[in-house]
Design a protein around this motif. Structure first.
Motif, PDB file in Angstrom:
ATOM      1  N   TYR A  40       0.864  -1.230  -0.028  1.00  0.00           N
ATOM      2  CA  TYR A  40      -0.016  -0.127  -0.011  1.00  0.00           C
ATOM      3  C   TYR A  40       0.714   1.238   0.019  1.00  0.00           C
ATOM      4  O   TYR A  40       2.246   1.060   0.464  1.00  0.00           O
ATOM      5  N   ALA A  44      -1.770   5.590   3.089  1.00  0.00           N
ATOM      6  CA  ALA A  44      -3.031   5.382   2.569  1.00  0.00           C
ATOM      7  C   ALA A  44      -4.123   5.565   3.558  1.00  0.00           C
ATOM      8  O   ALA A  44      -4.087   5.096   4.704  1.00  0.00           O
ATOM      9  N   THR A  45      -5.481   5.940   3.090  1.00  0.00           N
ATOM     10  CA  THR A  45      -6.602   6.010   3.834  1.00  0.00           C
ATOM     11  C   THR A  45      -7.757   5.217   3.546  1.00  0.00           C
ATOM     12  O   THR A  45      -7.863   4.841   2.198  1.00  0.00           O
ATOM     13  N   ASP A  46      -8.568   4.678   4.263  1.00  0.00           N
ATOM     14  CA  ASP A  46      -9.862   3.946   3.740  1.00  0.00           C
ATOM     15  C   ASP A  46      -9.629   2.693   2.908  1.00  0.00           C
ATOM     16  O   ASP A  46     -10.085   2.877   1.874  1.00  0.00           O
ATOM     17  N   GLY A  47      -8.732   1.837   3.598  1.00  0.00           N
ATOM     18  CA  GLY A  47      -8.509   0.633   2.904  1.00  0.00           C
ATOM     19  C   GLY A  47      -9.149  -0.672   3.452  1.00  0.00           C
ATOM     20  O   GLY A  47      -9.202  -0.455   4.774  1.00  0.00           O
ATOM     21  N   ALA A 131     -10.770  -3.415   8.193  1.00  0.00           N
ATOM     22  CA  ALA A 131     -10.645  -2.103   7.326  1.00  0.00           C
ATOM     23  C   ALA A 131      -9.710  -1.032   8.216  1.00  0.00           C
ATOM     24  O   ALA A 131      -9.692  -1.155   9.499  1.00  0.00           O
ATOM     25  N   GLN A 134      -6.161   4.780   8.379  1.00  0.00           N
ATOM     26  CA  GLN A 134      -5.223   5.435   7.926  1.00  0.00           C
ATOM     27  C   GLN A 134      -3.782   4.480   8.119  1.00  0.00           C
ATOM     28  O   GLN A 134      -3.692   4.075   9.239  1.00  0.00           O
ATOM     29  N   GLY A 187      -1.184  -1.504  -3.741  1.00  0.00           N
ATOM     30  CA  GLY A 187      -2.280  -1.986  -3.687  1.00  0.00           C
ATOM     31  C   GLY A 187      -3.066  -2.684  -4.906  1.00  0.00           C
ATOM     32  O   GLY A 187      -3.929  -2.737  -4.850  1.00  0.00           O
ATOM     33  N   SER A 190      -5.281  -6.166  -4.790  1.00  0.00           N
ATOM     34  CA  SER A 190      -6.276  -5.629  -3.510  1.00  0.00           C
ATOM     35  C   SER A 190      -6.970  -6.522  -2.724  1.00  0.00           C
ATOM     36  O   SER A 190      -7.113  -7.635  -3.236  1.00  0.00           O
ATOM     37  N   LEU A 224     -17.283   1.760   4.395  1.00  0.00           N
ATOM     38  CA  LEU A 224     -16.374   0.957   3.545  1.00  0.00           C
ATOM     39  C   LEU A 224     -16.498  -0.587   3.817  1.00  0.00           C
ATOM     40  O   LEU A 224     -16.263  -1.157   2.657  1.00  0.00           O
ATOM     41  N   ALA A 228     -16.857  -3.071   0.680  1.00  0.00           N
ATOM     42  CA  ALA A 228     -15.701  -4.267   0.501  1.00  0.00           C
ATOM     43  C   ALA A 228     -16.279  -5.573   0.418  1.00  0.00           C
ATOM     44  O   ALA A 228     -15.590  -6.341  -0.325  1.00  0.00           O
TER      45      ALA A 228
END
Length: 230
Positions: A40, A44-47, A131, A134, A187, A190, A224, A228
């Motif tokens: 990533y 990185a945010t919201d993953g 999830a 950040q 990413g 994924s 999220l 997902a």
């Protein structure tokens, strides 16, 4: 038997043995607990991170999985996805160095996630989705040391970290590489593509968990998790 036929027969035997060796090696590598995607971008945010846990035992089932998250480079805003048959407990720890974000200063972060109550049988695997709000910006990789407990009491410790230039350790910790922001390669593998593979024939049980309160306050990523799911 002609020399030509003998040569062809030997060649076929060598090819078969080579293929078997490659498949065996792939099986051994696949038996490790891994995290997906493999990389990533920093910050990185919201993953979503997916921890894939295979069962290596022929006569016992995996009944408990403990994933330890680093707190020196904390993952913020951790939430777990519900999985049928499994209960998840998220443990948080006060940070030695608070992290400043656009939503305020974070003083606590998830340090451990424990899944219990389910079962991963022989020849099966399970995907556990996590999830995050950040990822850290001040490190090149994150190692998630993991303990895998079997129904016969055996505990496999996936805690070894590979050193630069060394071969992969026997029990490697799942490791996420963090690349420079804007790196297009980050990413690519994924979690969204990894998770459906598990649902279509990888496991005997669909995974499930109890979400615990963590440091997700103010990071706004609850939606999220729903998005997902395949």
């Amino acid at each position: 038997m002609s020399s030509t036929r003998l040569t062809l027969r030997r060649a076929a035997t060598v090819t078969a043995l080579t293929a078997a060796s490659v498949l065996a090696a792939a099986g051994i590598a696949a038996a490790h607990v891994t995290v997906h995607p493999e990389s990533y971008a920093k910050g990185a945010t919201d993953g979503v991170l997916t921890f894939r846990v295979p069962n290596e035992e022929d006569t016992a089932s995996t009944t408990k999985v403990q994933v330890y998250l680093p707190t020196d480079h904390p993952v913020l805003g951790v939430l777990v996805t519900p999985h049928d048959g499994w209960t998840a407990k998220v443990t948080t720890t006060k940070l030695k160095t608070p992290v400043k974000t656009d939503d305020g200063t974070i003083t606590e972060a998830a340090s451990e996630i424990t899944w219990t109550g389910g079962k991963i049988g022989a020849g099966q695997f399970e995907d556990f989705d996590v999830a995050f709000g950040q990822l850290p910006e001040d490190t090149d990789q994150l190692a998630f040391k993991t303990l895998q407990t079997y129904s016969d009491g055996k505990v496999v410790r996936w805690i070894e970290e590979a050193q630069s230039g060394d071969d992969e350790p026997e029990n490697p910790a799942p490791t996420l590489k963090l690349t420079a922001a804007g790196d297009d390669s980050a990413g690519d593998d994924s979690a969204a593509s990894a998770a459906p593979a598990a649902k279509t024939g990888g496991t005997a049980t669909t995974t499930a968990a109890d979400s615990s309160d963590s440091t997700a306050r103010g990071l706004g990523i609850a939606g999220l998790i729903v998005g997902a799911r395949p």
